[in-house]
Design a protein around this motif. Structure first.
Motif, PDB file in Angstrom:
ATOM      1  N   THR A  23       0.783  -1.191   0.150  1.00 45.50           N
ATOM      2  CA  THR A  23      -0.464  -0.173  -0.301  1.00 45.50           C
ATOM      3  C   THR A  23       1.201   1.282  -0.135  1.00 45.50           C
ATOM      4  N   SER A  24       1.816   1.026   0.960  1.00 43.40           N
ATOM      5  CA  SER A  24       2.335   2.387   1.214  1.00 43.40           C
ATOM      6  C   SER A  24       3.356   2.929  -0.688  1.00 43.40           C
ATOM      7  N   ALA A  26       2.789   1.779  -3.821  1.00 38.51           N
ATOM      8  CA  ALA A  26       1.801   2.005  -4.651  1.00 38.51           C
ATOM      9  C   ALA A  26       2.153   2.613  -5.003  1.00 38.51           C
ATOM     10  N   SER A 165       0.915  -4.727 -10.594  1.00 39.08           N
ATOM     11  CA  SER A 165       1.360  -3.707  -9.239  1.00 39.08           C
ATOM     12  C   SER A 165       2.844  -3.484  -8.928  1.00 39.08           C
TER      13      SER A 165
END
Length: 248
Positions: A23-24, A26, A165
Motif C-alpha cells: 500500500t505504501s 503503490a 503492481s
C-alpha cells in the motif's frame, strides 16, 4: 492489492507487512521503491535487465539510490549486436558487474537439431518452447537464492500488463517478492528521465524499435502501433509475452 500467499519464511516478510508495504509503495517514487528493496534485502535483491529504456532508468537510478542491488541479464544467444554493445557501455560507465545467464546448452542443441533455427515461427507453442529454453529456465536459475527482483514493467506497455503492481509475490519463482517501480510511468516519463540524466540507451530505439528482444523476433514498430507490437508480430496480441512474467 489482491490476496497473496504468504512469502517464504526466509524473507522474514509477513503477509501483514507485505500488504502494508504494498500500500505504501503503490504511489511512492521509483527511487523510494529501490531504496526500500536495498534496505530490506541488500544484495539479495536483484534488478533483471534486458537493457531496454525502462531497465536503463532502473540501472541509473539504482546507482544513485540503491547501489548494493545486483544486476543480472539473460543472454539468449540471439540478441542484436547493439544490445551487447550497450551491456559493455553499462559495465564501463557504472563500474558494475552484470551477472549473465545462458540457456542450457543441451536443451538448446536438441531444439535446434530437431526443429531448426527458426522453430519459433511454426506456432505459438513452438515459439513458447524456444522462449522457455532461452529465457524462462535461465531466469529460474538466475533468481535462485534471491529474496526480491526488480523489473521495468509498466502498465501502459500493453494490455497484458495493465494491472501490474508495484509490489507483488512472484509465485512462479518460489514466492520471492517482485517489484516494478515504474509501473505507473509512461513512455514519455521514461524518455524524459533518460534525456535529463544523459543515460545511454540502445541505438535501435532511434530506428523505431520500441521494445527489443531477440533479433529474429523483433522489428521496428509502425506509427500508432502498440510499443510491443514489434515483438512476435506474427502472433495475436494476447500471446505477446515470453513467459518470464507469466501469471496464473
Amino acid at each position: 492489492m489482491s490476496a497473496v500467499r504468504p512469502v517464504p519464511v526466509e524473507t522474514t516478510v509477513s503477509e501483514e507487512e507485505l500488504l502494508a508495504t504494498g500500500t505504501s509503495l503503490a504511489s511512492a517514487p521509483a527511487e523510494e521503491v529501490l531504496a526500500w528493496a536495498e534496505h530490506r534485502f541488500g544484495a539479495r535483491a536483484v534488478i533483471a535487465t534486458s537493457f531496454g529504456p525502462e531497465d536503463m532508468v532502473l540501472v541509473d537510478m539504482s546507482r544513485r539510490h540503491a547501489r548494493s542491488l545486483r544486476l543480472l541479464t539473460l543472454d539468449t544467444g540471439r540478441l542484436p549486436p547493439e544490445t551487447y554493445e550497450l551491456m559493455e557501455v553499462v559495465r564501463n560507465r557504472y563500474g558494475v558487474t552484470v551477472e549473465t545467464f545462458f540457456p542450457d546448452h543441451e536443451r538448446l542443441e536438441a531444439l535446434q537439431s530437431e526443429h531448426g533455427h527458426f522453430s519459433f515461427r511454426k506456432s505459438v507453442d513452438a515459439r513458447k518452447e524456444c522462449c522457455a529454453i532461452r529465457k524462462v529456465e535461465p531466469l529460474r536459475r538466475a533468481l535462485a537464492g534471491r529474496l526480491a527482483w526488480v523489473t521495468g514493467l509498466r502498465r501502459d506497455q500493453s494490455s497484458n500488463r495493465a494491472d501490474v503492481s508495484v509490489l507483488s509475490v512472484d509465485r512462479e519463482h518460489g514466492g520471492l517478492l517482485k517489484l516494478s517501480p515504474l509501473a505507473s510511468w509512461t513512455a514519455r516519463d521514461v524518455w524524459n528521465y533518460l534525456r535529463e540524466h544523459g543515460v545511454p540507451y540502445n541505438p535501435l530505439h532511434d530506428r523505431g524499435y520500441l521494445s527489443i528482444g531477440c533479433a529474429p523476433c523483433t522489428r521496428a514498430v509502425k506509427p500508432f502501433e502498440d510499443e510491443r507490437a514489434g515483438r512476435w508480430w506474427w502472433e495475436s496480441a494476447e500471446h505477446n509475452e515470453c513467459g518470464i512474467h507469466a501469471r496464473r
